[in-house]
Design a protein around this motif. Structure first.
Motif, PDB file in Angstrom:
ATOM      1  N   TYR A  96     -12.951  -3.595   4.068  1.00 16.05           N
ATOM      2  CA  TYR A  96     -12.091  -4.465   4.865  1.00 16.05           C
ATOM      3  C   TYR A  96     -12.718  -4.616   6.249  1.00 16.05           C
ATOM      4  CZ  TYR A  96      -8.120  -4.564   1.632  1.00 16.05           C
ATOM      5  OH  TYR A  96      -7.304  -4.782   0.557  1.00 16.05           O
ATOM      6  N   ARG A  97     -12.575  -5.786   6.817  1.00 12.91           N
ATOM      7  CA  ARG A  97     -13.022  -5.997   8.194  1.00 12.91           C
ATOM      8  C   ARG A  97     -11.863  -5.692   9.155  1.00 12.91           C
ATOM      9  NH1 ARG A  97     -10.724 -10.782   9.701  1.00 12.91           N
ATOM     10  NH2 ARG A  97     -10.193 -12.266   8.042  1.00 12.91           N
ATOM     11  N   ALA A  98     -12.148  -5.709  10.443  1.00 16.16           N
ATOM     12  CA  ALA A  98     -11.099  -5.493  11.444  1.00 16.16           C
ATOM     13  C   ALA A  98     -11.330  -6.460  12.605  1.00 16.16           C
ATOM     14  CB  ALA A  98     -11.127  -4.046  11.937  1.00 16.16           C
ATOM     15  N   THR A 107      -3.267   1.340  -1.855  1.00 13.37           N
ATOM     16  CA  THR A 107      -4.270   2.123  -1.133  1.00 13.37           C
ATOM     17  C   THR A 107      -4.741   1.439   0.132  1.00 13.37           C
ATOM     18  OG1 THR A 107      -5.029   2.961  -3.269  1.00 13.37           O
ATOM     19  CG2 THR A 107      -6.475   3.322  -1.386  1.00 13.37           C
ATOM     20  N   VAL A 108      -4.729   2.199   1.246  1.00 11.28           N
ATOM     21  CA  VAL A 108      -5.318   1.729   2.506  1.00 11.28           C
ATOM     22  C   VAL A 108      -6.483   2.619   2.922  1.00 11.28           C
ATOM     23  CG1 VAL A 108      -3.152   0.725   3.270  1.00 11.28           C
ATOM     24  CG2 VAL A 108      -3.716   3.079   3.944  1.00 11.28           C
ATOM     25  N   GLY A 109      -6.647   3.751   2.236  1.00  5.92           N
ATOM     26  CA  GLY A 109      -7.729   4.673   2.552  1.00  5.92           C
ATOM     27  C   GLY A 109      -7.707   5.842   1.586  1.00  5.92           C
ATOM     28  N   MET A 215     -10.418   5.271   6.251  1.00  6.18           N
ATOM     29  CA  MET A 215      -9.710   4.057   5.881  1.00  6.18           C
ATOM     30  C   MET A 215     -10.695   3.052   5.291  1.00  6.18           C
ATOM     31  SD  MET A 215      -6.736   4.902   6.333  1.00  6.18           S
ATOM     32  CE  MET A 215      -5.480   5.732   7.289  1.00  6.18           C
ATOM     33  N   LEU A 216     -10.162   2.044   4.627  1.00  5.74           N
ATOM     34  CA  LEU A 216     -11.015   1.098   3.915  1.00  5.74           C
ATOM     35  C   LEU A 216     -11.831   0.203   4.844  1.00  5.74           C
ATOM     36  CD1 LEU A 216      -8.771   0.038   0.900  1.00  5.74           C
ATOM     37  CD2 LEU A 216     -10.574   1.765   0.997  1.00  5.74           C
ATOM     38  N   LYS A 366     -14.220 -13.971  -2.548  1.00  8.61           N
ATOM     39  CA  LYS A 366     -15.294 -13.038  -2.216  1.00  8.61           C
ATOM     40  C   LYS A 366     -14.864 -11.588  -2.453  1.00  8.61           C
ATOM     41  CE  LYS A 366     -18.420 -11.739   1.547  1.00  8.61           C
ATOM     42  NZ  LYS A 366     -18.787 -11.999   2.969  1.00  8.61           N
ATOM     43  N   GLU A 367     -13.619 -11.285  -2.040  1.00  5.19           N
ATOM     44  CA  GLU A 367     -13.104  -9.928  -2.230  1.00  5.19           C
ATOM     45  C   GLU A 367     -12.953  -9.600  -3.717  1.00  5.19           C
ATOM     46  OE1 GLU A 367     -11.478  -6.124  -1.328  1.00  5.19           O
ATOM     47  OE2 GLU A 367     -12.810  -7.532  -0.326  1.00  5.19           O
TER      48      GLU A 367
END
Length: 713
Positions: A96-98, A107-109, A215-216, A366-367
């Motif tokens: 994931y970008r930020a 799930t987040v991490g 985290m992701l 893309k994901e």
């Protein structure tokens, strides 16, 4: 020029409307999210967080998951970005970008123990207060009164608020605390964390808390302390801030690295509000990340938990202030908020049907392509692991079979040796029978010889010597001195001193050591030289000597050839002696054969014992190898199940990727009008004279910004 003036007028009108807006009243803390704890008497009992079992109605975890994916992985710290890169628990990091919205569910991490990390929300469970049919109910139910289940927690409410509210809505003593977080901050199967994972670090350790997960977006997650016993005061709504961190050698994080990182908290959102960076400094930043789809920030309303309990809560909005409250994004406290440029739409039009967390279908495709490729690789790795384990099991099974064959061969050899032993024993028994026959013949010759001896004393001596010769033994001669009135008494006293000796099995002869006058001889005892001859086959010479010594007598012993001694016995016929010698020699020869065969029997018995011990060892080793083979086969079967599951996941991800590709291919060409909206940071003006000054300041800043983007020339 008229168009530019109109645009400027719009800008001015927008800012005037902003300046005249009144701030909204704060929500009551008593019933608000995070502020409404259990009332007195309804507090959650201490220790009410036993590990939660799999929730009712939830599907089972995949084979061998145990609440985490592939154990571990390899992460490396990138000093250029301050992020971790690689794989962990089967996931690609970062994925994931930020800044970016985090998944609202799932799930987040991942923890350092490879177990899953979730955001603050559950999907909702129990029967909603407005449900009209069984289809509206979502088990498990959080209240249990006898056999009656009830209660409700809506989806999108943080787990702590849900838990605290249940102590108000459920009847006293009916809350099913087994559904709550356990002492480690997690629950359910597959096991996952929602709250501070205190079992992954030591909260009481001095200094900055240690790493508890990743985290992701590649940013590390730490325990809740910035310094000893003190939480950081500058966490943004995403749950992170920039600061120095301790070393974590396993992931290559150096001591004193200054990076953006997350901290666990005891208040919502607990572990993560959004994927942040140095720019996500306010609640408005966070809330704007959750403005797409049906689940978004800004939909806060009264949430009815029961007939008497209602909360003001913005469901599905994971943005909280430092007190764990969902402060309104338009409040005066939100200074420096992110707003759209006046006169432009607040956000680009959202494509219909686009899943949460994505801005465009191209991004979603893309994901999905990445996930499909990762799932495919994961399935291939699982298959390779299965084949490898299967090969190991087959090799171990073959090794076990070879060892079993070896054991069977040794068993056959042991049986052959046992058979040989029985033959030797039989042969020895036959030799002993022959020896008895030879001795019987020799005894017959002895009796014939003794019959011709007239003197009883001589005959007794001849018998003792002959019996020793027939037994293949030397006769033992024991000599000592004994005072006695006469020779007969001397022998009687000698046998009395040796109670273990049967006088009928021995010969005694006593002679005076010196002559005395007749008168003296009648008054005093005379000392005699006593000679005892015995057959050691019938008399225990050692015991006899010991008995004499205990009586104060010191004897001497010598070995005598019985056949030689027989020649000196009065009355022995030389012809009879010769015949006896012949029979004795025959018996001695057979006796030697018996001794030899008995030695062979003893040796063969030792060989049999060793062979049978080897059989037992080989069989035990074969059993151990078979057990290892069975264990490896079980592991191979488990890996096969995981591989099949991974294939299913890969197929599902491929279908999603294909569907995303079809959607993207069907999209019309994108025009320049659909370009992303520029975001401008402004400060909301206050009222009065200061507000008016602020208004013109904001007007000038806004106009300058519009000039910079080409809207005013």
């Amino acid at each position: 020029m008229r168009g530019r003036a109109s645009l400027l007028a719009i800008v001015v009108a927008s800012l005037l409307a902003t300046a005249s807006a009144q701030p909204k009243p704060e929500r009551p803390s008593g019933g608000g999210p995070g502020g409404g704890g259990a009332g007195a008497g309804d507090k959650k009992p201490p220790g009410s967080r036993p590990g939660a079992p799999p929730a009712e109605g939830k599907p089972p975890s995949r084979p061998g998951s145990g609440g985490s994916l592939a154990a571990g992985g390899k992460l490396a710290f990138d000093s250029a970005t301050g992020k971790l890169k690689g794989t962990w628990a089967g996931a690609i990091i970062p994925s994931y970008r930020a800044p970016m919205a985090a998944p609202l569910l799932g799930t987040v991490g991942y923890g350092t123990d490879s177990k899953l990390i979730y955001g603050p929300f559950e999907a909702g469970f129990g029967a909603g207060p407005t449900s009209t049919s069984a289809s509206d109910a979502r088990p498990p139910y959080p209240c249990k009164d006898g056999s009656t289940y009830s209660g409700y927690c809506p989806g999108g409410m943080d787990v702590k608020t849900c838990e605290e509210t249940l102590f108000k809505t459920c009847a006293s003593g009916t809350v099913r605390t087994e559904l709550f977080m356990d002492e480690c901050g997690g629950h359910a199967n597959p096991y996952h964390y929602h709250m501070d994972p205190v079992c992954l670090y030591k909260p009481d350790d001095p200094g900055h808390s240690g790493v508890v997960g990743v985290m992701l977006d590649g940013r590390p997650l730490y325990g809740r302390h910035e310094t000893t016993g003190t939480a950081p005061a500058d966490l943004d709504p995403c749950g992170g801030h920039t600061g120095t961190v301790p070393a974590y050698d396993s992931w290559g994080i150096p001591e004193g690295a200054k990076i953006y990182h997350y901290h666990a908290r005891t208040k919502p959102p607990f572990l993560l509000g959004c994927y942040g960076d140095e720019t996500t400094s306010s609640l408005q930043h966070c809330r704007r990340l959750y403005q797409s789809g049906t689940r978004k920030c800004g939909d806060g309303a009264g949430v009815t938990m029961s007939g008497s309990v209602e909360l003001e809560y913005d469901l599905w909005c994971p943005c909280y202030d430092s007190d764990g409250k969902q402060a309104d994004g338009d409040s005066d406290d939100d200074k420096g908020g992110v707003v759209a440029a006046p006169g432009l739409p607040a956000s680009p039009p959202r494509p219909p049907g686009l899943p949460d967390g994505y801005d465009t279908w191209e991004e979603y495709k893309k994901e999905q392509d990445r996930k499909a490729e990762h799932a495919k690789r994961d399935a291939e790795k699982k298959k390779e692991a299965e084949e490898k384990k299967k090969k190991e099991a087959e090799e171990k099974k073959k090794e076990a079979e070879d060892k079993k064959k070896e054991a069977e061969e040794k068993k056959k050899q042991a049986e052959e040796k046992r058979k040989k032993l029985e033959e030797k024993k039989k042969e020895a028994e036959e030799k002993r029978k022959k020896l008895e026959e030879e001795r019987k013949e020799a005894k017959a010759k002895r009796d014939a010889m003794l019959a011709k001896i007239a003197d009883a004393k001589a005959a007794r001596r001849a018998k003792v010597l002959a019996d020793a010769a027939i037994a293949g033994k030397n006769a033992t001669r024991v000599k000592f001195k004994k005072p006695a009135p006469n020779a007969t008494a001397a022998c009687d006293l000698a046998f009395a001193a040796m109670p273990s000796v049967n006088s009928s099995k021995a010969f005694c002869n006593a002679t005076e050591t010196s002559a005395s006058s007749g008168r003296r001889r009648r008054i005093l005892n005379t000392e005699y030289d006593v000679t005892i001859e015995v057959n050691p086959e019938e008399v225990n010479v050692t015991a006899a000597v010991t008995e004499l010594q205990s009586g104060g007598i010191t004897p001497t012993t010598t070995q005598v050839d019985p056949l030689v001694a027989l020649a000196s016995v009065d009355g022995v016929d030389s012809g009879d002696l010769t015949a006896l010698k012949t029979e004795v020699a025959g018996a001695a020869e057979v006796q030697a054969e018996v001794a030899a065969i008995e030695d062979q029997v003893d040796s063969t018995e030792a060989e049999v014992s060793d062979a049978e011990a080897e059989v037992k060892d080989a069989e035990a080793e074969a059993d151990g190898l078979q057990a290892e083979a069975d264990e490896l086969q079980a592991e191979a079967d488990e890996l096969k199940a995981e591989a099949e599951y991974a294939d299913q996941v890969a197929d599902e991800e491929k279908k999603k990727a294909d569907a995303a590709a079809d959607t993207v291919s069907a999209l019309p060409p994108r025009s320049d009008d659909e370009a992303d909206v520029d975001i401008i940071t402004t400060t909301k003006p206050k009222g009065g004279a200061a507000g008016l000054a602020g208004l013109f300041t904001a007007l000038v800043a806004t106009a300058a910004a519009l000039v910079s983007v080409g809207q005013i020339g």
